[in-house]
Write a protein that holds these residues in place. Structure first.
Motif: not given
Length: 496
Positions: A93-99, A61-73
């Protein structure tokens, strides 16, 4: 509703879908078959004490929080980064969404690997891989390095999507599915919404590079924690080690596990190759995976439409600062969190009642009725959000609409996740990787056309269009699973 269709031919379905053509007897039939002892075995992840079960769940859960947060930060800082690296709108836009694009392909590889080598080594390897490339994002000297590093970071981050299904399926029984999913999702659900909030404040008060440095520090801590708090949960691997120990102690090579017998005549390369193509086979030939993937992918795409455009609504239409605009993501986070906790109780309550009415017979299709409340609430929230934004009503009305949207989508997605886990108990990670492929593709693609959609249709008609598609698509599809799921599983090719 009646329940005979949900349980009819259930045993046959499980055998046909989950077992290879090789038939494995029971321990009573063959004393050399190594299995977990009943009714309790301390090595069986489902029999672990609660503290150990929650430990592995919380690490994920904690690992998922960080990895998902980085997708939108980095969303609030896109204009700043674009200016520094001389990026056009498509490149930023690609720099954000390529993740997100990387998270479509990662689970297709990582999920099967965890079923061959175990959950623990794959978690550790992906943690370190993600850390390295997230640090690289923070030190990127140009746009090319930033975009490439974001892709590789997303590939490593995607492990959580495949591992979550596998680990939760390994340690929790169906009766505990709602509660375990609710607790697991509690922290990661914050990630997607908290990311823009943190990113907004960092964009205003520090360099954008601190978005990646700070999340890398957190990731480094999680790497250390996972080494001491995560145990192997994959049952075939645990049993294989037990069989190896028995063979060593007794000198008798006849002891074997069901998994070893299934793969007895295959080389290591053959086993790995077969495993790596499993998610693609499931997505291509299993209607259950196709239907579940399409439903969850549509709603996941809507989630990222909201996350990627919400800040622009407040800065351009309501003329708020970047910092304040980020605070509105709290409504999205609250909707997802409350939705997950409501759905957790709804799932377990409905499951027990429906199972009792089905004469105590477990069937994955019993998860389906929990989908329908969310399928109605999601489009309703979109209508409120869209038309309130169009007429520039008070900000609280817009936030209420987003809250209801997120609440509904969460109530829809959790039962689908549980359904896939229980329909493919032997290969939950591969099944999760298959469903995640379309989810991540929509998360990547939908935000690309969302700005133009709102520009042409406005928020009101734009959200109305999406909401109507959600109703037309989101209600009939779960009915197909409810009425025909067991039959489709019975006719499916083996997941091996």
């Amino acid at each position: 509703m009646t329940f005979n269709h949900a349980t009819e031919a259930n045993a046959d379905a499980i055998m046909d879908v989950e077992l290879a053509p090789i038939q494995i007897g029971s321990k009573q039939d063959d004393p050399f078959l190594v299995v977990f002892t009943a009714p309790f075995d301390p090595d069986n992840p489902k029999d672990w004490r609660s503290s150990r079960k929650w430990a592995v769940t919380d690490v994920l859960s904690a690992t998922g929080f960080n990895r998902i947060m980085v997708s939108t930060i980095m969303a609030p800082a896109l204009s700043t980064i674009a200016k520094e690296f001389d990026m056009n709108s498509a490149e930023s836009a690609m720099a954000l969404s390529i993740y997100l694009l990387a998270t479509a392909f990662g689970p297709l590889v990582i999920g099967p690997l965890s079923e061959v080598y175990g959950r623990k080594p794959i978690l550790h390897a992906s943690n370190i891989w993600f850390l390295i490339w997230n640090i690289a994002c923070g030190f990127a000297p140009n746009k090319g390095v930033l975009i490439a590093s974001r892709f590789f970071a997303g590939f490593g981050a995607s492990a959580v999507y495949a591992l979550a299904n596998g680990v939760l399926g390994d340690v929790w029984r169906p009766e505990q599915r709602g509660r375990s999913l609710g607790v697991y999702l509690l922290i990661p659900l914050l990630g997607a919404a908290v990311g823009p909030i943190i990113g907004g404040f960092m964009a205003e008060r520090a360099t954008w590079r601190w978005m990646f440095w700070s999340t890398s520090i957190f990731q480094a801590v999680m790497v250390m924690v996972s080494f001491f708090s995560f145990w192997e949960t994959h049952e075939p691997l645990i049993l294989r080690k037990r069989a190896e120990q028995i063979r060593k102690e007794t000198g008798d090579s006849r002891y074997y596990t069901a998994d070893e017998r299934i793969h007895a005549n295959k080389s290591a390369i053959g086993i790995l190759g077969r495993a790596l193509i499993r998610p693609v086979r499931l997505l291509a030939f299993h209607p259950i995976i196709q239907i579940a993937s399409l439903i969850s992918a549509f709603y996941y795409g809507i989630l990222y439409i909201v996350l990627s455009t919400f800040s622009d609504l407040w800065t351009h239409q309501y003329h708020e600062s970047i910092e304040i605009s980020g605070l509105h993501y709290i409504a999205a986070a609250l909707g997802e969190i409350i939705g997950s906790q409501i759905c957790a109780k709804l799932m377990d309550s409905l499951y027990h009642r429906l199972k009792a009415r089905a004469n105590g017979e477990h069937s994955p299709e019993l998860r389906t009725p929990s989908i329908f409340p969310g399928a109605l609430l999601g489009p309703l929230g979109l209508l409120i959000y869209g038309w309130a934004a169009t007429y520039r009503l008070h900000w609280i009305v817009v936030d209420i609409g987003v809250f209801i949207t997120m609440l509904g989508m969460q109530i829809t997605s959790m039962p689908l996740q549980a359904y896939v886990m229980e329909a493919y108990p032997q290969h939950t990670s591969s099944a999760g990787g298959a469903t995640q492929f379309l989810r991540s593709l929509t998360a990547f693609l939908f935000p690309l056309f969302a700005p133009r959609m709102y520009q042409v249709l406005g928020y009101g008609w734009g959200n109305t269009t999406i909401g109507l598609i959600g109703l037309v698509f989101g209600l009939p599809a779960p009915l197909v699973i409810w009425y025909y799921g067991a039959k489709l599983r019975a006719k499916a090719y083996s997941s091996y």
